[in-house]
Structures are given as structure tokens and as C-alpha cells.
Write an enzyme that holds these catalytic residues in place. Structure first.
Site, PDB file in Angstrom:
ATOM      1  N   LYS A 208      -0.989 -23.822   1.149  1.00 15.03           N
ATOM      2  CA  LYS A 208      -0.710 -24.464   2.412  1.00 15.03           C
ATOM      3  C   LYS A 208       0.390 -25.498   2.249  1.00 15.03           C
ATOM      4  CE  LYS A 208      -5.669 -24.504   3.239  1.00 15.03           C
ATOM      5  NZ  LYS A 208      -6.866 -25.354   3.221  1.00 15.03           N
ATOM      6  N   GLY A 209       0.539 -26.005   1.021  1.00 16.41           N
ATOM      7  CA  GLY A 209       1.360 -27.186   0.762  1.00 16.41           C
ATOM      8  C   GLY A 209       2.795 -27.122   1.234  1.00 16.41           C
TER       9      GLY A 209
ATOM     10  N   GLU B  32       8.509 -23.755  -2.010  1.00 15.85           N
ATOM     11  CA  GLU B  32       7.281 -24.299  -2.592  1.00 15.85           C
ATOM     12  C   GLU B  32       7.337 -25.825  -2.573  1.00 15.85           C
ATOM     13  OE1 GLU B  32       4.363 -24.347  -3.040  1.00 15.85           O
ATOM     14  OE2 GLU B  32       3.703 -23.404  -4.890  1.00 15.85           O
TER      15      GLU B  32
ATOM     16  N   ASP C 124       4.926 -27.611 -11.149  1.00 14.64           N
ATOM     17  CA  ASP C 124       4.231 -28.458 -12.112  1.00 14.64           C
ATOM     18  C   ASP C 124       4.270 -27.744 -13.470  1.00 14.64           C
ATOM     19  OD1 ASP C 124       2.541 -30.486 -13.070  1.00 14.64           O
ATOM     20  OD2 ASP C 124       0.736 -29.523 -12.336  1.00 14.64           O
TER      21      ASP C 124
ATOM     22  N   LYS D  39       8.050 -31.539 -11.388  1.00 13.09           N
ATOM     23  CA  LYS D  39       7.432 -32.374 -12.432  1.00 13.09           C
ATOM     24  C   LYS D  39       7.765 -31.718 -13.767  1.00 13.09           C
ATOM     25  CE  LYS D  39       3.095 -33.449 -10.688  1.00 13.09           C
ATOM     26  NZ  LYS D  39       1.626 -33.494 -10.896  1.00 13.09           N
TER      27      LYS D  39
ATOM     28  N   PHE E 144       0.323 -37.739 -10.271  1.00 14.90           N
ATOM     29  CA  PHE E 144      -0.291 -36.877  -9.271  1.00 14.90           C
ATOM     30  C   PHE E 144       0.096 -37.424  -7.906  1.00 14.90           C
ATOM     31  CE2 PHE E 144      -3.354 -34.923  -6.505  1.00 14.90           C
ATOM     32  CZ  PHE E 144      -3.297 -33.619  -6.950  1.00 14.90           C
ATOM     33  N   VAL E 145       0.801 -36.598  -7.131  1.00 11.62           N
ATOM     34  CA  VAL E 145       1.312 -37.072  -5.845  1.00 11.62           C
ATOM     35  C   VAL E 145       0.650 -36.352  -4.675  1.00 11.62           C
ATOM     36  CG1 VAL E 145       3.556 -37.861  -6.699  1.00 11.62           C
ATOM     37  CG2 VAL E 145       3.270 -35.465  -6.037  1.00 11.62           C
TER      38      VAL E 145
ATOM     39  N   ASP F   6      -1.923 -32.158  -1.365  1.00 13.57           N
ATOM     40  CA  ASP F   6      -3.271 -32.682  -1.128  1.00 13.57           C
ATOM     41  C   ASP F   6      -3.973 -33.117  -2.401  1.00 13.57           C
ATOM     42  OD1 ASP F   6      -3.592 -29.926  -2.087  1.00 13.57           O
ATOM     43  OD2 ASP F   6      -5.716 -30.242  -1.633  1.00 13.57           O
TER      44      ASP F   6
ATOM     45  N   ARG G  91      -2.600 -34.362   3.276  1.00 14.75           N
ATOM     46  CA  ARG G  91      -1.462 -33.479   3.589  1.00 14.75           C
ATOM     47  C   ARG G  91      -0.631 -34.033   4.740  1.00 14.75           C
ATOM     48  NH1 ARG G  91      -2.145 -28.573   0.788  1.00 14.75           N
ATOM     49  NH2 ARG G  91      -4.275 -27.839   0.593  1.00 14.75           N
TER      50      ARG G  91
HETATM   51  P1  IMP Z   1       1.804 -25.036 -11.259  1.00 11.96           P
HETATM   52  O1  IMP Z   1       1.364 -23.606 -11.319  1.00 11.96           O
HETATM   53  O2  IMP Z   1       1.147 -25.863 -12.334  1.00 11.96           O
HETATM   54  O3  IMP Z   1       3.293 -25.232 -11.248  1.00 11.96           O
HETATM   55  O4  IMP Z   1       1.128 -25.642  -9.971  1.00 11.96           O
HETATM   56  C1  IMP Z   1       1.681 -25.652  -8.762  1.00 11.96           C
HETATM   57  C2  IMP Z   1       0.648 -26.037  -7.730  1.00 11.96           C
HETATM   58  O5  IMP Z   1      -0.266 -27.049  -8.189  1.00 11.96           O
HETATM   59  C3  IMP Z   1       1.368 -26.656  -6.566  1.00 11.96           C
HETATM   60  O6  IMP Z   1       1.787 -25.673  -5.647  1.00 11.96           O
HETATM   61  C4  IMP Z   1       0.344 -27.609  -6.007  1.00 11.96           C
HETATM   62  O7  IMP Z   1      -0.497 -26.919  -5.111  1.00 11.96           O
HETATM   63  C5  IMP Z   1      -0.470 -28.053  -7.199  1.00 11.96           C
HETATM   64  N1  IMP Z   1       0.009 -29.351  -7.725  1.00 11.96           N
HETATM   65  C6  IMP Z   1       0.679 -29.586  -8.869  1.00 11.96           C
HETATM   66  N2  IMP Z   1       0.960 -30.885  -9.024  1.00 11.96           N
HETATM   67  C7  IMP Z   1       0.468 -31.501  -7.920  1.00 11.96           C
HETATM   68  C8  IMP Z   1       0.462 -32.884  -7.475  1.00 11.96           C
HETATM   69  O8  IMP Z   1       0.980 -33.816  -8.114  1.00 11.96           O
HETATM   70  N3  IMP Z   1      -0.156 -33.114  -6.286  1.00 11.96           N
HETATM   71  C9  IMP Z   1      -0.722 -32.130  -5.527  1.00 11.96           C
HETATM   72  N4  IMP Z   1      -0.738 -30.836  -5.904  1.00 11.96           N
HETATM   73  C10 IMP Z   1      -0.146 -30.532  -7.089  1.00 11.96           C
HETATM   74 MG    MG Z   2       1.033 -25.080  -3.737  1.00 12.49          MG
END
Ligand code: IMP
Ligand code: MG
Length: 190
Positions: free
Chosen positions: A53-54, A109, A113, A141, A162-163, A169, A175
Site C-alpha cells: 500500500k505504501g 515504490e 531497504d 536506505k 525506521f521511518v 507505516d 501512513r
Molecule cells: P526490502 O525488501 O527490505 O527492501 O523492504 C521493502 C519494504 O519494507 C518496503 O516496501 C516497506 O514496506 C518496508 N520498509 C522498509 N523499511 C521501512 C521503514 O523504515 N519504514 C516503513 N516500512 C519500511
Molecule cells: Mg512497500
């Protein structure tokens, strides 16, 4: 409307939040990205894919800054793990409703992360025969990266905090903030 003597707590000025990127900073940068995407995709009729949803908030502002013909779709992906960390296991919960063969795809996106979710998704879309697959991400990040992901259009690099806000969210909360904030103490957040 009658005024009540009970004051409801404000979410936008919640003391557990520290603003990292203001609404103004977000909107200014998104307009720049939109102008860049307009130039790069002119005449290509791109398909922008928002990850639920983000990314909805970023997508909706970005769209209105892109002045060329385009269409949009949504996908939902779940990655397992705790509310603040991804486990790396990825599953498509809502797939596209249209074929993408020969299309120019721009995935939108909220944040990259570890990169596990995006590297899975981008490879999946490439395997469907798209003419091109690129990525626009509002936040990066980079310190936390486990899988290499090329971000073609980046809003802001951020440190390993963590944001929340502007779509992001913590356990489905925050959100609706119009800015991005660091959640100072996740333990007391919900
Ligand atoms: P990745 O697979 O670790 O790159 O994760 C990506 C997903 O993790 C993002 O689309 C977010 O939904 C969630 N996420 C990663 N870091 C944060 C954060 O700092 N705050 C909120 N959601 C996060
Ligand atoms: Mg996401």
C-alpha cells in the site's frame, strides 16, 4: 459543528515522531522526478506499477508531475518478517490485470531497504517480456542493502532509521502523515 471540551490527540504532531523530510521537501523533489520522467518517457506510453500500500501516496503525487501519456496498475506483495524488518520471503498477493509484453514499465515504490522485495519483483516483471523495467523509489536506505537494486529515479537517500509517514507505516499506523518522520520509540508507538 459543536466544539467539544475533550481535545483529540494530533497524529501529525505526535511527540514520538521527528520530521526527517517535510511536506515541502517531498513535493519539490517529486516535481523534479516527474519532469525527468516526462523527458525520458515521452512517446513511450509507460505503465507505472505502484506497490501497495505504501507507494500509493508517492505514486499519486508523482503521476500528476508527469506530463506524458501513461497508465497505471497496482501490485501487492507480502514479505514476511516482523513489522520493522523484512525476512526475504516474497509472495505476490495481487498481480497485474494486464499483460506487459513490449511495455515500458516503471515500478514505483516507497522505500528500498534490504532490496529483497524489489529484486524479486523487478526480475519477475522482466521475465514477462517487458520492453524495459525501471524503478522509481522515494527513499533509499542504502546501508541495509542485501540484494543489489538499481534505482533509476530516487527521491532521497536516508540513514538506517525506521521511518513512517507519506505511505510508510508501523503496524498500519502513520501512513496519513504528509511528511516523513523517524519513529523515535517503536515500542511505545501503538
Ligand atoms: P526490502 O525488501 O527490505 O527492501 O523492504 C521493502 C519494504 O519494507 C518496503 O516496501 C516497506 O514496506 C518496508 N520498509 C522498509 N523499511 C521501512 C521503514 O523504515 N519504514 C516503513 N516500512 C519500511
Ligand atoms: Mg512497500
Amino acid at each position: 459543528m459543536a466544539t467539544s471540551s475533550v481535545r483529540m490527540p494530533s497524529e501529525f504532531s505526535n511527540p514520538n515522531l521527528e520530521v526527517l523530510l517535510s511536506e515541502q521537501q517531498l513535493q519539490t523533489r517529486i516535481k523534479e522526478l516527474g519532469a525527468e520522467i516526462t523527458r525520458d518517457y515521452a512517446g513511450l506510453n509507460p505503465l507505472l506499477i505502484g506497490v501497495l500500500k505504501g507507494a500509493c501516496f508517492f505514486l499519486s503525487d508523482l503521476l500528476r508531475a508527469i506530463d506524458t501519456r501513461l497508465s497505471i496498475e497496482f501490485m501487492a506483495i507480502s514479505s514476511y518478517g516482523s513489522s520493522t524488518r523484512t525476512s526475504g520471503e516474497v509472495r505476490i498477493m495481487k498481480d497485474l490485470d494486464v499483460p506487459i509484453e513490449g511495455r515500458h514499465i516503471l515500478v514505483v515504490e516507497d522505500i528500498v531497504d534490504t532490496g529483497l522485495t524489489l529484486s524479486y519483483l523487478l526480475a519477475n516483471l522482466k521475465s514477462r517480456g517487458a520492453a524495459s523495467v525501471k524503478l522509481a523509489a522515494l527513499l533509499d536506505k542504502h546501508e541495509r542493502r542485501e540484494k543489489d537494486v538499481k534505482i533509476d529515479y530516487l527521491g532521497f537517500p536516508i540513514p538506517d532509521y525506521f521511518v513512517v509517514g507519506y505511505g510508510l507505516d508501523f503496524a498500519e499506523r502513520y501512513r496519513n502523515l504528509p511528511f516523513i518522520a523517524v519513529l523515535k520509540n517503536p515500542e511505545t508507538a501503538s
